[in-house]
Design an enzyme around this catalytic site. Sequence first.
Site, short mmCIF file in Angstrom:
data_model
loop_
_atom_site.label_atom_id
_atom_site.label_comp_id
_atom_site.label_asym_id
_atom_site.label_seq_id
_atom_site.Cartn_x
_atom_site.Cartn_y
_atom_site.Cartn_z
N SER A 194 3.89 4.64 -22.50
CA SER A 194 5.34 4.49 -22.35
C SER A 194 5.88 5.12 -21.09
O SER A 194 7.06 4.99 -20.78
CB SER A 194 6.05 5.10 -23.56
OG SER A 194 5.77 6.50 -23.64
N LYS B 264 3.61 2.15 -16.47
CA LYS B 264 4.32 0.90 -16.15
C LYS B 264 4.28 0.58 -14.66
O LYS B 264 4.27 -0.60 -14.28
CB LYS B 264 5.76 0.95 -16.65
CG LYS B 264 6.70 1.84 -15.85
CD LYS B 264 8.12 1.79 -16.41
CE LYS B 264 9.08 2.66 -15.61
NZ LYS B 264 10.44 2.65 -16.17
N HIS C 19 -5.50 9.57 -6.38
CA HIS C 19 -5.39 8.20 -5.87
C HIS C 19 -5.53 8.11 -4.35
O HIS C 19 -5.85 7.05 -3.82
CB HIS C 19 -4.08 7.55 -6.33
CG HIS C 19 -2.86 8.03 -5.61
ND1 HIS C 19 -2.15 9.14 -6.00
CD2 HIS C 19 -2.22 7.54 -4.52
CE1 HIS C 19 -1.13 9.32 -5.20
NE2 HIS C 19 -1.13 8.35 -4.29
N GLU D 36 7.58 11.61 3.21
CA GLU D 36 8.31 10.68 2.34
C GLU D 36 9.78 10.68 2.75
O GLU D 36 10.36 11.75 2.96
CB GLU D 36 8.17 11.06 0.87
CG GLU D 36 6.78 10.84 0.31
CD GLU D 36 6.67 11.19 -1.16
OE1 GLU D 36 5.79 10.62 -1.84
OE2 GLU D 36 7.45 12.04 -1.64
N HIS E 138 -4.23 15.96 -2.51
CA HIS E 138 -4.35 14.83 -1.59
C HIS E 138 -4.82 15.26 -0.20
O HIS E 138 -5.79 14.72 0.35
CB HIS E 138 -3.01 14.11 -1.44
CG HIS E 138 -2.46 13.55 -2.71
ND1 HIS E 138 -3.26 13.21 -3.79
CD2 HIS E 138 -1.19 13.27 -3.09
CE1 HIS E 138 -2.49 12.75 -4.76
NE2 HIS E 138 -1.24 12.78 -4.36
N ARG F 227 -4.18 6.04 10.42
CA ARG F 227 -2.91 5.90 9.71
C ARG F 227 -3.21 5.38 8.31
O ARG F 227 -3.66 4.25 8.14
CB ARG F 227 -1.97 4.97 10.46
CG ARG F 227 -0.55 4.97 9.91
CD ARG F 227 0.34 4.05 10.74
NE ARG F 227 1.68 4.00 10.20
CZ ARG F 227 2.72 4.66 10.68
NH1 ARG F 227 2.56 5.46 11.72
NH2 ARG F 227 3.92 4.53 10.16
N TYR G 269 -6.07 4.06 15.72
CA TYR G 269 -5.82 3.90 17.15
C TYR G 269 -6.19 5.19 17.89
O TYR G 269 -6.13 6.29 17.33
CB TYR G 269 -4.39 3.46 17.45
CG TYR G 269 -3.29 4.43 17.09
CD1 TYR G 269 -2.79 5.33 18.01
CD2 TYR G 269 -2.71 4.41 15.81
CE1 TYR G 269 -1.76 6.20 17.70
CE2 TYR G 269 -1.67 5.26 15.48
CZ TYR G 269 -1.21 6.16 16.43
OH TYR G 269 -0.19 7.01 16.11
N LEU H 57 -6.62 -0.63 16.54
CA LEU H 57 -7.12 -1.47 15.46
C LEU H 57 -6.10 -1.41 14.33
O LEU H 57 -6.15 -0.54 13.46
CB LEU H 57 -8.49 -0.99 14.97
CG LEU H 57 -9.06 -1.65 13.70
CD1 LEU H 57 -9.16 -3.16 13.87
CD2 LEU H 57 -10.40 -1.06 13.32
#
Length: 519
Positions: free
Chosen positions: A43, A48, A205, A243, A267, A398, A406, A427
């Site tokens: 939930s 989702k 992730h 962000e 991360h 990147r 690059y 690239l």
Amino acid sequence: MDNLVPEDNCNERGLNILKKSLACTDQPVQTNASHVFVILGASGDLAKKKIYPTMWALYRDKLIPEDTKIVGYARSNLTMEDIKSKCEPFLKVKDENRSILKEFWTMNSYVRGQYDEKADFENLKQEMEKLEKADQDNNRIFYLALPPSVFKASASRIKETCMSARGWTRIIIEKPFGRDSESSEDLSQHLGRLFREDQLYRIDHYLGKEMVQNMMSIRFANQIFSRSWNRDSLACVVINFKEPFGTQGRGGYFDKFGIIRDICQNHLLQILSLASMDKPPTVRADDIRNEKVKILKLIPPVVVEDVVLGQYVGDPDAKEEEKRLGYKDDKGVPEDSVTPTYAACVLRINSERWEGVPFIMRAGKALNEKKAEIRFQFKDVPGNIFGQRPKRNELVLRVQPNEAIYCKMMNKAPGMSFTMEESELDLTYKDRYSDARLPEAYERLILDVFVGSQMNFVRSDELREAWRIFTPLLHELETRRQEPIPYKFGTRGPKEADELAQKNNFVYTGTYEWIYEDV
């Protein structure tokens, strides 16, 4: 023992991908098995926005067995229609795939239950058994998309009631893996008493992102780079995560962790370990993870003198309403919060290869752009023979958006004069691979779980070292209640972060801009 996806359930493209994945695992291929994928926390936002859309994409592209069943499990009183309506805004569905989407939802079911009640997990077990066949192996994957407070209870109930009697069982654990060394070790020991390490998939992730995955190819398959990947050539390495939005109503949750726990300790440290580790003997999971652990052991704990912390405040002149709000305006954030939303910190590696090369991490919310990149800045060219001083070379990977590699270099400007200018060897993926669909990070990682490859997942000793590096800093900051430096929503962050980078061999000239078409 653990086995893999049946070959005859995959189309040719999917099978080729699986065969490449098999190169990184010792598991044999199984030709007759069913699979049940259980989403605990069905939930929630993660389910989702990421997990259901990922399972849809893998099903649509025939990358998982056709007989895979998906079972959602949560405390909420929901139906499958409720879950469909929650998820479908996040599914990427072309008109020609509408019929396939209907098929996808038929393989889904939902069970309501608490995360610490044995009877509820017995109901989950019965649901899985209804979906499985008695005459073949039945493999089970449990994705714990749950709050940390119920990790231990739900893991215990899975072990107690829901393990596959015939086939393998694998557990995907979503971060945060604790708040510090002590809490992380407590969770690891609890999980270690219940499951073998080869059954545990601690998911980060970022390890599934294309450019992060490409790091090993860039480093170890190109002589042009491998010889210069050391303190003789590199001045510093900068890992940026930016962000352009704030906490967006999740401030109460974020305030419990802060940017260091949320981004830097996992991360960015994963990226650092891949960027700095020595060449593994093979590309098998444990060989790679062994090298990552070795390099992490060479990093001393971060000290407060090597850190700049910031917290965003609203910009009263901004046109967008969100940008006029500061972090403390978010619901659930205490008025006296000292939780950082921006952090710049310097890490050092005590090794022959890297001594004297600072690794600078910078991560923040409510900044001027969305960007994640790894920037390797080379030393100045010795013995300058030009009238103007050549700018430093940089190799940039990147990660997002607009995946690219690059290399910033000096070049003679076209024409009669002998003037140098900054240019790049570029690239950009959307140009070079215009027909390729780069998989989402979660697609790659969940497929890895199906095929039994742990290369892109965090091992317990790796996690232990990561927390060792950051825990003393986190405890000192909490004891001091150090006030973060305020910075306006939509800016680059505190100027003190730029000063920290300059003190650690990073040179910013502001004369170069990588030109790309924003998509």
